[in-house]
Design a protein around this motif. Structure first.
Motif, PDB file in Angstrom:
ATOM      1  N   GLU A   1       0.868  -1.125  -0.101  1.00 29.48           N
ATOM      2  CA  GLU A   1       0.152   0.138  -0.005  1.00 29.48           C
ATOM      3  C   GLU A   1       0.883   1.324  -0.035  1.00 29.48           C
ATOM      4  O   GLU A   1       0.440   2.122  -0.588  1.00 29.48           O
ATOM      5  N   VAL A   2       1.963   1.191   0.778  1.00 31.31           N
ATOM      6  CA  VAL A   2       2.860   2.403   0.864  1.00 31.31           C
ATOM      7  C   VAL A   2       3.445   2.567  -0.528  1.00 31.31           C
ATOM      8  O   VAL A   2       3.575   3.758  -1.143  1.00 31.31           O
ATOM      9  N   VAL A   3       4.115   1.220  -1.135  1.00 28.00           N
ATOM     10  CA  VAL A   3       4.865   1.415  -2.647  1.00 28.00           C
ATOM     11  C   VAL A   3       3.544   1.969  -3.601  1.00 28.00           C
ATOM     12  O   VAL A   3       4.117   2.642  -4.242  1.00 28.00           O
ATOM     13  N   ILE A   4       2.712   1.456  -3.792  1.00 26.09           N
ATOM     14  CA  ILE A   4       1.748   1.680  -4.893  1.00 26.09           C
ATOM     15  C   ILE A   4       1.279   3.471  -4.411  1.00 26.09           C
ATOM     16  O   ILE A   4       0.686   3.843  -5.516  1.00 26.09           O
ATOM     17  N   SER A   5       1.175   3.642  -3.298  1.00 26.64           N
ATOM     18  CA  SER A   5       0.912   5.137  -3.223  1.00 26.64           C
ATOM     19  C   SER A   5       1.574   6.257  -3.987  1.00 26.64           C
ATOM     20  O   SER A   5       1.274   7.317  -4.332  1.00 26.64           O
ATOM     21  N   GLY A   6       2.729   5.793  -4.457  1.00 23.85           N
ATOM     22  CA  GLY A   6       3.473   6.506  -5.239  1.00 23.85           C
ATOM     23  C   GLY A   6       3.148   6.764  -6.543  1.00 23.85           C
ATOM     24  O   GLY A   6       3.329   7.642  -7.477  1.00 23.85           O
ATOM     25  N   CYS A   7       1.809   6.127  -6.973  1.00 16.05           N
ATOM     26  CA  CYS A   7       1.227   6.162  -8.261  1.00 16.05           C
ATOM     27  C   CYS A   7      -0.101   7.199  -8.276  1.00 16.05           C
ATOM     28  O   CYS A   7      -0.735   7.161  -9.164  1.00 16.05           O
ATOM     29  N   LEU A   8       0.022   7.812  -6.939  1.00 13.17           N
ATOM     30  CA  LEU A   8      -1.391   8.875  -7.082  1.00 13.17           C
ATOM     31  C   LEU A   8      -1.067   9.730  -8.285  1.00 13.17           C
ATOM     32  O   LEU A   8      -2.155  10.188  -8.655  1.00 13.17           O
ATOM     33  N   GLY A   9       0.071  10.236  -8.368  1.00 12.36           N
ATOM     34  CA  GLY A   9       0.057  11.374  -9.316  1.00 12.36           C
ATOM     35  C   GLY A   9      -0.160  10.736 -10.732  1.00 12.36           C
ATOM     36  O   GLY A   9      -0.826  11.574 -11.488  1.00 12.36           O
TER      37      GLY A   9
ATOM     38  N   SER B   1       6.532  -4.434  -9.685  1.00  9.52           N
ATOM     39  CA  SER B   1       7.933  -4.583 -10.303  1.00  9.52           C
ATOM     40  C   SER B   1       9.002  -3.833  -9.377  1.00  9.52           C
ATOM     41  O   SER B   1      10.095  -4.256  -9.337  1.00  9.52           O
ATOM     42  N   ALA B   2       8.709  -2.868  -8.978  1.00  6.41           N
ATOM     43  CA  ALA B   2       9.643  -1.889  -7.857  1.00  6.41           C
ATOM     44  C   ALA B   2       9.927  -2.705  -6.996  1.00  6.41           C
ATOM     45  O   ALA B   2      11.122  -2.764  -6.314  1.00  6.41           O
ATOM     46  N   MET B   3       8.688  -3.267  -6.273  1.00  8.38           N
ATOM     47  CA  MET B   3       9.430  -4.163  -4.973  1.00  8.38           C
ATOM     48  C   MET B   3      10.073  -5.378  -5.239  1.00  8.38           C
ATOM     49  O   MET B   3      11.052  -5.718  -4.597  1.00  8.38           O
ATOM     50  N   GLU B   4       9.799  -5.833  -6.597  1.00 12.42           N
ATOM     51  CA  GLU B   4      10.886  -6.944  -6.970  1.00 12.42           C
ATOM     52  C   GLU B   4      12.088  -6.663  -7.002  1.00 12.42           C
ATOM     53  O   GLU B   4      13.045  -7.075  -6.848  1.00 12.42           O
ATOM     54  N   ARG B   5      12.277  -5.634  -7.771  1.00 13.24           N
ATOM     55  CA  ARG B   5      13.530  -4.952  -8.014  1.00 13.24           C
ATOM     56  C   ARG B   5      14.456  -4.777  -6.704  1.00 13.24           C
ATOM     57  O   ARG B   5      15.566  -4.637  -6.862  1.00 13.24           O
ATOM     58  N   LEU B   6      13.548  -4.236  -5.700  1.00 13.42           N
ATOM     59  CA  LEU B   6      14.477  -3.881  -4.230  1.00 13.42           C
ATOM     60  C   LEU B   6      14.405  -4.852  -3.481  1.00 13.42           C
ATOM     61  O   LEU B   6      14.638  -4.709  -2.368  1.00 13.42           O
ATOM     62  N   GLY B   7      14.062  -6.063  -3.983  1.00 11.03           N
ATOM     63  CA  GLY B   7      14.130  -7.065  -2.799  1.00 11.03           C
ATOM     64  C   GLY B   7      13.327  -7.233  -1.640  1.00 11.03           C
ATOM     65  O   GLY B   7      13.445  -7.655  -0.894  1.00 11.03           O
ATOM     66  N   ILE B   8      11.889  -6.570  -1.939  1.00  9.53           N
ATOM     67  CA  ILE B   8      10.963  -6.666  -0.757  1.00  9.53           C
ATOM     68  C   ILE B   8       9.733  -7.328  -1.312  1.00  9.53           C
ATOM     69  O   ILE B   8       8.510  -6.886  -0.604  1.00  9.53           O
ATOM     70  N   ALA B   9       9.508  -7.831  -2.311  1.00 13.00           N
ATOM     71  CA  ALA B   9       8.223  -8.466  -2.836  1.00 13.00           C
ATOM     72  C   ALA B   9       7.749  -9.285  -1.897  1.00 13.00           C
ATOM     73  O   ALA B   9       6.626  -9.481  -1.833  1.00 13.00           O
ATOM     74  N   ASP B  10       8.406  -9.995  -0.941  1.00 14.55           N
ATOM     75  CA  ASP B  10       8.142 -11.150  -0.254  1.00 14.55           C
ATOM     76  C   ASP B  10       7.683 -10.598   1.236  1.00 14.55           C
ATOM     77  O   ASP B  10       6.691 -10.770   1.842  1.00 14.55           O
ATOM     78  N   LEU B  11       7.482  -8.935   1.140  1.00 13.55           N
ATOM     79  CA  LEU B  11       7.192  -8.302   2.272  1.00 13.55           C
ATOM     80  C   LEU B  11       5.788  -7.426   1.902  1.00 13.55           C
ATOM     81  O   LEU B  11       5.448  -6.914   2.738  1.00 13.55           O
ATOM     82  N   ALA B  12       5.375  -7.829   1.021  1.00 15.18           N
ATOM     83  CA  ALA B  12       4.313  -6.954   0.271  1.00 15.18           C
ATOM     84  C   ALA B  12       3.059  -6.855   1.309  1.00 15.18           C
ATOM     85  O   ALA B  12       2.453  -5.546   1.508  1.00 15.18           O
ATOM     86  N   GLU B  13       3.092  -7.823   1.854  1.00 18.36           N
ATOM     87  CA  GLU B  13       1.595  -7.895   2.965  1.00 18.36           C
ATOM     88  C   GLU B  13       1.868  -7.615   4.406  1.00 18.36           C
ATOM     89  O   GLU B  13       1.157  -7.571   5.122  1.00 18.36           O
ATOM     90  N   LYS B  14       3.217  -7.327   4.634  1.00 21.29           N
ATOM     91  CA  LYS B  14       3.684  -7.036   5.879  1.00 21.29           C
ATOM     92  C   LYS B  14       3.313  -5.587   6.325  1.00 21.29           C
ATOM     93  O   LYS B  14       3.545  -4.649   5.492  1.00 21.29           O
ATOM     94  N   SER B  15       3.079  -5.555   7.541  1.00 21.19           N
ATOM     95  CA  SER B  15       2.820  -3.831   8.027  1.00 21.19           C
ATOM     96  C   SER B  15       4.162  -3.190   7.978  1.00 21.19           C
ATOM     97  O   SER B  15       5.388  -3.920   8.435  1.00 21.19           O
ATOM     98  N   CYS B  16       4.324  -1.956   7.335  1.00 22.95           N
ATOM     99  CA  CYS B  16       5.272  -1.165   7.301  1.00 22.95           C
ATOM    100  C   CYS B  16       6.200  -0.725   8.522  1.00 22.95           C
ATOM    101  O   CYS B  16       7.345  -0.382   8.613  1.00 22.95           O
ATOM    102  N   ARG B  17       5.277  -1.039   9.567  1.00 21.38           N
ATOM    103  CA  ARG B  17       5.890  -0.558  10.843  1.00 21.38           C
ATOM    104  C   ARG B  17       6.803  -1.749  11.443  1.00 21.38           C
ATOM    105  O   ARG B  17       7.630  -1.672  12.367  1.00 21.38           O
ATOM    106  N   GLU B  18       6.548  -2.941  10.615  1.00 20.98           N
ATOM    107  CA  GLU B  18       7.363  -4.121  11.313  1.00 20.98           C
ATOM    108  C   GLU B  18       8.882  -4.405  10.377  1.00 20.98           C
ATOM    109  O   GLU B  18       9.500  -5.009  10.770  1.00 20.98           O
TER     110      GLU B  18
END
Length: 235
Positions: A90-98, A116-133
């Motif tokens: 949800e945080v990552v895709i918020s970059g698409c608001l514009g 694609s951006a999450m995969e590129r930065l190696g965080i695709a496996d964290l997609a559903e994780k709370s950003c606070r964690e």
């Protein structure tokens, strides 16, 4: 091709000049590092480039169809409030608001861009994780992925490695360099790390509280008296 040009810009706070008569340009594919002492105007310049702060004089021209809303921005400090419920995705895709404009939902292209951006930065496996964690390094990767979603040609980073441990710092610099060299993304980065700036940047903008400034290639900066002074090799 110039993406951005600043011509004799000036900005102040409470009537005190912070930036005076500053000129520089950023070409497509450049990697510009902005150096300077605390209080030299780096943060003020970032706000001016983003259109957050109004200039007192001079002008900033965007080229090649670039708009300020097309700049991917990674600020120095992002305070995730306690209990902030968003997932990494949800945080990552918020970059698409514009890009989304007035549409109520993200489309398939925007969702694919975020993934694609999450995969590129190696965080695709964290997609559903709370950003606070997330760890500090993981959070910076998440926010860089968000900036990638917002950016069409230019990413602006303000001290992106602040608070990171040495390993995470090295990884972040490597990722940013890859975006520039492999993807052709134009980079503007505020940093205090002179040595990495000389290793990675194509151009250096150095601001001083005395209002003296330098703009040129990394090689030219390495040979300048400002570089010697900042690295302790001169007055």
């Amino acid at each position: 091709m110039k993406l951005l040009e600043c011509e004799k810009i000036a900005a102040s706070y409470d009537g005190t000049g912070v930036i005076e008569n500053l000129s520089f340009s950023v070409g497509e594919g450049d990697y510009l590092c902005i150096l300077g002492e605390n209080g030299s105007g780096k943060s003020t310049l970032v706000k001016c480039l983003l259109g957050i702060k109004q200039l007192d004089g001079g002008k900033i021209t965007m080229g090649e169809g670039l708009r300020q809303t097309d700049i991917g921005y990674l600020p120095q400090h992002i305070d995730l409030k306690k209990g902030f419920p968003a997932t990494v995705y949800e945080v990552v895709i918020s970059g698409c608001l514009g890009r989304r404009g007035l549409r109520p939902f993200y489309n398939s292209k925007e969702k694919a861009l975020a993934k694609s951006a999450m995969e590129r930065l190696g965080i695709a496996d964290l997609a559903e994780k709370s950003c606070r964690e997330l760890s500090g390094g993981q959070q910076q990767r998440m926010f860089l992925a968000r900036a990638m979603c917002a950016a069409k040609k230019l990413i602006l980073l303000d001290e992106p490695v602040t608070g990171l441990d040495p390993a995470a710092t090295g990884e972040m610099y490597a990722l940013i360099n890859e975006l520039n060299k492999k993807d052709g993304m134009t980079i503007i980065m505020v940093t205090h790390d002179i040595m990495r700036s000389l290793n990675y940047a194509t151009h250096i903008l150095c601001l001083c509280s005395s209002k003296e400034s330098f703009f040129g290639t990394a090689e030219e900066y390495a040979d300048s008296h400002l570089a010697a002074a900042m690295m302790g090799g001169g007055a």
